[in-house]
Write an enzyme that holds these catalytic residues in place. Structure first.
Site, PDB file in Angstrom:
ATOM      1  N   CYS A  20      89.907  42.228 -54.243  1.00  0.00           N
ATOM      2  CA  CYS A  20      90.907  42.095 -53.851  1.00  0.00           C
ATOM      3  C   CYS A  20      91.614  44.338 -54.679  1.00  0.00           C
ATOM      4  CB  CYS A  20      92.074  41.988 -54.328  1.00  0.00           C
ATOM      5  SG  CYS A  20      91.491  39.880 -53.724  1.00  0.00           S
TER       6      CYS A  20
ATOM      7  N   HIS B 273      98.495  45.351 -54.823  1.00  0.00           N
ATOM      8  CA  HIS B 273      97.085  43.972 -53.797  1.00  0.00           C
ATOM      9  C   HIS B 273      98.480  43.584 -53.830  1.00  0.00           C
ATOM     10  CE1 HIS B 273      95.126  40.913 -52.664  1.00  0.00           C
ATOM     11  NE2 HIS B 273      94.968  40.850 -53.382  1.00  0.00           N
TER      12      HIS B 273
ATOM     13  N   ASN C 255      97.351  38.259 -47.175  1.00  0.00           N
ATOM     14  CA  ASN C 255      96.781  39.218 -47.866  1.00  0.00           C
ATOM     15  C   ASN C 255      95.544  39.866 -47.605  1.00  0.00           C
ATOM     16  OD1 ASN C 255      94.632  39.361 -50.232  1.00  0.00           O
ATOM     17  ND2 ASN C 255      95.342  37.396 -51.570  1.00  0.00           N
TER      18      ASN C 255
END
Length: 315
Positions: A113, A241, A271
């Site tokens: 990530c 993020h 995500n």
């Protein structure tokens, strides 16, 4: 040694959109359950005919077009991804081939990530060292392909897509547009976010990640600002993020960026791992929510319990 700057951005997401109502037909969940826990409403999902390098190449082509450059102008391609199923050729080489490049250096970075902010720092370092003049920095992931669609705690999170930035050397009399990176990890807790097995599957210890992100990361993000020579109050935007709205909002608040636009692309994109920061940033710029030259904090975190952040000047 000279600094570098981001001169253009681009993003790409697959056409298929998966809503919370769609997910409720697959697993025991509901729109209310998902929204209350992670804040996500929709996510884009790539089909089997859309590999990671295709997503990445679309985003890269848009960034190049925005910069007024051709593939031949690029001498370094960095792709941040953790969903490259095949080991070789790597994603960067595949993207270079798709774009018709001739002789760029091509490297993948797997920091999950926080991959994009690690890759952006790597490109900046390469330019400062004189080993590159223009770089394509891409975050691309196909998280839906590694999701466990029987696990409602993780499958509701993920989406697919790619974002790209063109990075080039600054003029000798120009202030650097990419600030010093602050990066690190917590190796002993790396198991809290995993992509393991055959076939590989995404799993995480959600509460551990939430506690770490909301308590340990805000002071690190403030230190990123300190290294860049600005205060959080001076930030025009904060792009974290896009893990989960219930992480993004408290972390952003604790950073103290009271005048900043806070990226919340996770609501519509889910995500997307390494793609999340460049997609969110590209959309903010595209919509005119950040003026050119304004300071923007980019801060990636997640898998490996790694983190990396820098302040950039908005292209």
């Amino acid at each position: 040694m000279t600094g570098s700057r981001v001169v253009a951005l681009g993003h790409y997401q697959p056409a298929k959109v998966l809503t919370n109502e769609d997910l409720a037909e697959l697993v025991d969940t509901s729109d209310a359950w998902i929204t209350s826990r992670v804040g996500i409403k929709t996510r884009h999902v790539a089909g089997p005919e859309e590999p990671v390098d295709e997503l990445a190449a679309h985003a890269a082509a848009k960034a190049l077009a925005s910069a007024g450059l051709t593939p031949a102008d690029i001498d370094l391609v960095l792709v941040a991804t953790s969903t490259a199923i095949n080991r070789s050729p790597n994603m960067a080489a595949r993207v270079a081939a798709r774009l018709g490049m001739t002789s760029p250096a091509t490297m993948d970075l797997n920091v999950v990530c926080s991959g994009f902010t690690h890759a952006l720092a790597t490109a900046d370092h390469a330019v400062r060292a004189g080993s590159a003049t223009r770089a394509l920095v891409i975050g691309a992931d196909k998280m839906a392909e590694i999701a466990d669609w029987t696990d409602r705690t993780t499958c509701v999170l993920v989406g697919d897509g790619a974002g790209a930035a063109v990075v080039e050397a600054c003029a000798e009399d120009e202030e650097p547009g990419i600030g010093p990176v602050l990066w690190g990890s917590v190796p002993e807790l790396g198991h809290a976010v995993r992509i393991e097995g055959t076939p590989p599957r995404f799993a995480q210890e959600g509460q551990s990640v939430y506690r770490w992100a909301t308590t340990q990361l805000p002071p690190i993000a403030r230190k990123v600002c300190e290294r860049a020579g600005i205060t959080p109050e001076e930030l025009a935007a904060v792009v974290l993020h896009q893990a989960n709205l219930r992480i993004i909002e408290p972390v952003a608040q604790k950073i103290g960026a009271i005048n900043a636009v806070i990226a919340r692309d996770v609501v519509e994109s889910g995500n997307t791992s390494a793609a999340s920061i460049p997609i969110a940033l590209s959309k903010l710029v595209e919509r005119g929510e950040i003026v050119s030259g304004a300071p923007v904090l980019l801060f990636g975190f997640g898998g490996n319990l790694s983190y990396a952040g820098q302040v950039i000047s908005c292209p």
